[in-house]
Design a protein around this motif. Structure first.
Motif, mmCIF file in Angstrom:
data_model
loop_
_atom_site.group_PDB
_atom_site.id
_atom_site.type_symbol
_atom_site.label_atom_id
_atom_site.label_comp_id
_atom_site.label_asym_id
_atom_site.label_seq_id
_atom_site.Cartn_x
_atom_site.Cartn_y
_atom_site.Cartn_z
ATOM 1 N N VAL B 8 1.048 34.872 -12.278
ATOM 2 C CA VAL B 8 2.161 34.600 -13.236
ATOM 3 C C VAL B 8 1.974 35.552 -14.521
ATOM 4 O O VAL B 8 0.841 35.898 -14.840
ATOM 5 C CB VAL B 8 1.677 32.890 -13.728
ATOM 6 C CG1 VAL B 8 2.531 32.477 -14.685
ATOM 7 C CG2 VAL B 8 1.391 32.155 -12.623
ATOM 8 N N PHE B 9 2.875 35.816 -15.060
ATOM 9 C CA PHE B 9 3.115 36.990 -16.398
ATOM 10 C C PHE B 9 2.940 35.843 -17.304
ATOM 11 O O PHE B 9 3.674 35.182 -17.748
ATOM 12 C CB PHE B 9 4.287 37.611 -16.188
ATOM 13 C CG PHE B 9 4.533 38.481 -17.330
ATOM 14 C CD1 PHE B 9 3.771 39.801 -17.407
ATOM 15 C CD2 PHE B 9 5.315 37.912 -18.524
ATOM 16 C CE1 PHE B 9 3.933 40.500 -18.581
ATOM 17 C CE2 PHE B 9 5.798 38.816 -19.833
ATOM 18 C CZ PHE B 9 4.925 40.036 -19.560
ATOM 19 N N LEU B 10 1.897 36.212 -18.169
ATOM 20 C CA LEU B 10 1.576 35.636 -19.331
ATOM 21 C C LEU B 10 1.403 36.364 -20.642
ATOM 22 O O LEU B 10 0.669 37.236 -20.567
ATOM 23 C CB LEU B 10 0.287 34.655 -19.213
ATOM 24 C CG LEU B 10 0.660 33.379 -18.274
ATOM 25 C CD1 LEU B 10 -1.075 32.681 -18.103
ATOM 26 C CD2 LEU B 10 1.598 32.459 -18.824
ATOM 27 N N GLU B 11 2.223 36.029 -21.693
ATOM 28 C CA GLU B 11 1.961 36.756 -23.055
ATOM 29 C C GLU B 11 0.501 35.903 -23.411
ATOM 30 O O GLU B 11 0.130 35.084 -23.104
ATOM 31 C CB GLU B 11 2.672 35.955 -24.083
ATOM 32 C CG GLU B 11 4.031 36.704 -24.008
ATOM 33 C CD GLU B 11 5.252 36.185 -24.670
ATOM 34 O OE1 GLU B 11 4.870 35.531 -25.780
ATOM 35 O OE2 GLU B 11 6.211 35.836 -24.586
ATOM 36 N N ARG B 13 -1.469 34.459 -25.818
ATOM 37 C CA ARG B 13 -1.310 33.518 -26.836
ATOM 38 C C ARG B 13 -1.779 32.510 -26.567
ATOM 39 O O ARG B 13 -1.754 31.961 -25.415
ATOM 40 C CB ARG B 13 -0.017 33.552 -27.472
ATOM 41 C CG ARG B 13 1.320 33.220 -26.666
ATOM 42 C CD ARG B 13 2.627 32.975 -27.152
ATOM 43 N NE ARG B 13 3.661 33.087 -26.316
ATOM 44 C CZ ARG B 13 4.190 32.263 -26.032
ATOM 45 N NH1 ARG B 13 4.129 31.034 -26.600
ATOM 46 N NH2 ARG B 13 5.473 32.164 -25.236
ATOM 47 N N ARG B 16 -1.179 29.341 -23.582
ATOM 48 C CA ARG B 16 -0.473 29.632 -22.500
ATOM 49 C C ARG B 16 -0.921 29.311 -20.957
ATOM 50 O O ARG B 16 -0.337 28.701 -20.038
ATOM 51 C CB ARG B 16 0.079 31.108 -22.481
ATOM 52 C CG ARG B 16 1.059 31.415 -23.318
ATOM 53 C CD ARG B 16 2.328 30.350 -23.219
ATOM 54 N NE ARG B 16 3.527 30.707 -22.360
ATOM 55 C CZ ARG B 16 4.316 30.076 -21.799
ATOM 56 N NH1 ARG B 16 4.311 28.712 -22.359
ATOM 57 N NH2 ARG B 16 5.303 30.348 -21.100
ATOM 58 N N PHE B 42 -0.392 41.187 -22.995
ATOM 59 C CA PHE B 42 0.079 40.191 -21.630
ATOM 60 C C PHE B 42 -0.891 40.313 -20.604
ATOM 61 O O PHE B 42 -1.718 41.247 -20.514
ATOM 62 C CB PHE B 42 1.452 40.699 -21.331
ATOM 63 C CG PHE B 42 1.458 42.105 -20.768
ATOM 64 C CD1 PHE B 42 1.247 42.183 -19.551
ATOM 65 C CD2 PHE B 42 2.104 43.036 -21.212
ATOM 66 C CE1 PHE B 42 1.214 43.475 -19.049
ATOM 67 C CE2 PHE B 42 2.038 44.381 -20.732
ATOM 68 C CZ PHE B 42 1.877 44.597 -19.569
ATOM 69 N N ILE B 44 -1.772 39.008 -16.483
ATOM 70 C CA ILE B 44 -1.329 38.441 -15.213
ATOM 71 C C ILE B 44 -2.526 37.582 -14.768
ATOM 72 O O ILE B 44 -3.630 37.672 -14.695
ATOM 73 C CB ILE B 44 -1.341 39.357 -14.140
ATOM 74 C CG1 ILE B 44 -0.214 40.530 -14.550
ATOM 75 C CG2 ILE B 44 -0.696 38.786 -12.706
ATOM 76 C CD1 ILE B 44 0.055 41.692 -13.561
ATOM 77 N N THR B 65 7.422 33.358 -15.412
ATOM 78 C CA THR B 65 7.703 34.469 -14.887
ATOM 79 C C THR B 65 6.625 34.595 -13.854
ATOM 80 O O THR B 65 5.398 34.760 -14.238
ATOM 81 C CB THR B 65 7.951 35.637 -15.408
ATOM 82 O OG1 THR B 65 8.877 35.455 -16.356
ATOM 83 C CG2 THR B 65 7.941 36.994 -14.718
#
Lengths: 434, 146
Positions: B8-11, B13, B16, B42, B44, B65
């Motif tokens: 999972v693509f994560l910002e 912050r 999340r 970011f 993963i 995403t």
């Protein structure tokens, strides 16, 4: 010292000079530049209709887009044979805006800059170090020749290599610094790291700053760190570069060279002329330019004008420090940046969405620009290196277009707010001016 | 054997990670392993779950995403030097490990290499047991190897 007797005329005398200059310029532009002729004909105006300053409001405005659409020489009033110098400013995308000078234009420009630096306090005894980039930018060469004419000893050190700048400053006994205000603060920091206290160890007494808006608190900071008097000046390539206006030691607004330009302030919404003291957009008409006469150029800068005589003995109209813009142009470390430039780069990159946000901030004394852009889900792999490479690819392309470093930050898809109205593209966290 | 993980693509912050985890908890999907590397902007997040397809569909529907991709699950003895032997085996063959993380509650290792297929071959040849995806989520089985 006052450089030119034209700095001490009565309001009536300025009016007479400006009206004569206006009639001459309008006729000249009408005769020689098809663009102006067409625009005047479209609204049914002939040069003879423009007699007085009050008639100025009937003339069409000229914008940066007009200059861009006539790239490179479409608005020139003379053959290229007569033009002895070209400069260019950063435009939005691709092609810059080109300005040309005849020999006489250069002569007047040099004299106006000499006048401007003299009113800031430069004399023949000064050693002036110019830390503006020399090149297409009008700042470097403009200040160079003007300072020479004013009799100062000029060090054309250009921008960059801060440690060497400071070495020269120390060894040559520089007394006048010419740079952007943010670079002056950055230099002071580097000096401190080198064990130099600019206020004690250097001889710089006067700063001539321009190229970007700056606040009164920034002025105080520069003056404290350098032990200097920091003065502001204003100019833009489109009307010839620096020399339009600059501060005297009273620092109560920048004296405008009214014998060569007409400054108007227009209402931001209806473009009607506003009186002295009222805030609006600065619009400039050139009165003596040969190669590129400009009629009613919209600067997009917000300021106001004062006509009271100044304590320095000059009677020219003064403009206040610029306090804002009417468009979305950003000035990052002295470089003009339009969000549309960044947008065009992002559109070319595969893997990111067309939604983006620009975050402008200030670290220490230097502006920072972050470009936040969404990663498209289909382009996501499990590979961290791919994502880093995508960021770097965008950063490289942005630098090529903007000439200023921007950091790219990938965001999750859909994390930038979608709006049906005007998108909030820019978040400017820099301390407000004034 | 090769098992599927969700990335999972994560910002970076606050909240999340919780957003992802709560999304999965809501449909009773059980997490067996998780890896989140420290990054700047970011990151993963990598997850091993008992129902990967369902988890992926759920996360995508929620706007995340994410993607399903392959990792190798290798069983290693719970003794000093065991992991080193795995990595040395791969290194000897010139296979690069992109990342690795342990599978919970057993000495089971998940790793992603730049050539998973060959890595499985060489690790099997070196005597390591590679665990099948189906067996990963059956804790009652004593013997995880095929």
């Amino acid at each position: 010292m006052i450089w030119d007797k034209n700095e001490q005329l009565s309001r009536d005398e300025y009016r007479a000079i400006q009206e004569a200059g206006l009639r001459r310029t309008v006729q000249y532009a009408y005769d020689r530049v098809p663009f102006y002729r067409r625009k005047m004909r479209e609204i049914g105006i002939e040069p003879g209709d423009i007699r007085h300053l009050e008639d100025l409001r009937h003339l069409p405005l000229t914008t940066k887009d007009d200059l861009r659409h006539n790239y490179p020489f479409g608005l020139f009033a003379t053959d290229l044979e007569e033009v002895v110098r070209l400069h260019a400013s950063s435009g939005t995308t691709g092609k810059p805006i080109v300005v040309g000078y005849t020999a006489r234009d250069l002569e007047i420009w040099t004299d106006l800059v000499a006048r401007m630096v003299t009113l800031a306090g430069v004399t023949r005894k000064d050693v002036a170090q110019i830390c503006f980039g020399y090149g297409l930018f009008t700042g470097g060469f403009g200040l160079h020749y003007g300072l020479e004419r004013a009799g100062a000893t000029v060090i054309p050190s250009s921008s960059g290599n801060t440690e060497k700048q400071l070495m020269l400053m120390e060894d040559f006994g520089t007394t006048v610094l010419v740079s952007t205000p943010s670079y002056a603060l950055y230099m002071a920091e580097v000096a401190q790291q080198m064990g130099i206290d600019p206020a004690k160890d250097l001889n710089v007494k006067l700063g001539l700053f321009g190229g970007e808006p700056w606040s009164e608190s920034m002025r105080k900071e520069i003056e404290a760190r350098w032990g200097m008097t920091a003065t502001d000046n204003y100019g833009l390539s489109e009307i010839g570069g620096p020399g339009f206006a600059g501060e005297c030691f009273c620092r109560c607004g920048m004296h405008i060279a009214e014998d060569h330009f007409i400054a108007e302030i227009l209402d931001r919404d209806n473009f009607q002329p506003l009186g002295p003291g009222e805030y609006g957009e600065l619009v400039i008409t050139t009165l003596t330019k040969e190669a590129l006469p400009i009629i009613r150029y919209r600067t997009k800068d917000i300021t106001r004008l004062f006509t009271e005589p100044c304590a320095c003995g000059r009677t020219t109209m003064r403009m206040e420090k610029v306090t804002g813009r009417t468009d979305d142009m950003l000035i990052i470390r002295g470089v003009n940046v339009f969000p549309s430039q960044i947008e065009s780069v992002l559109m070319e990159v595969k893997g990111v969405s067309p939604f983006y946000q620009l975050v402008v901030d200030r670290q220490g004394y230097l502006d920072t620009l972050e470009v936040h852009v969404e990663l498209l889900p289909d382009y996501f792999t499990d590979n961290y290196a791919d994502l880093k490479a995508l960021e770097q690819q965008i950063e490289k392309k942005l630098y090529a277009v903007l000439s200023v470093t921007a950091r790219v930050k990938l965001l999750e898809y859909n994390s930038i707010e979608r709006t049906t109205g005007k998108a909030k593209r820019v978040i400017d966290k820099r301390p407000k001016l004034i | 054997m090769i098992a599927r993980q969700i990335s999972v693509f994560l910002e970076n912050r606050p909240g999340r990670l919780s957003d992802v985890l709560e999304e999965l908890a809501a449909v009773g999907i059980n997490l067996r392993a998780i890896a989140v590397a420290d990054t700047t902007d970011f990151g993963i997040m990598r997850l091993m779950v008992d129902r990967p397809d369902e988890a992926e569909a759920r996360l995508k529907a929620a706007g995340f995403t994410c993607t399903i991709n392959d990792v190798i699950s290798v069983e290693i003895p719970d003794t000093p030097g065991a992991l080193a032997k795995v990595t040395r085996t791969l290194a000897n063959e010139g296979i690069n490990v992109n990342y690795l993380y342990p599978f919970s509650r057993s000495a089971l290792l998940l790793l992603k290499t730049d050539d998973n297929r060959r890595a499985v071959e060489v690790l099997s040849r070196a005597g390591f047991s590679i665990v099948d995806e189906d067996h990963l989520y059956r804790p009652e089985e004593e013997d995880l190897t095929k």
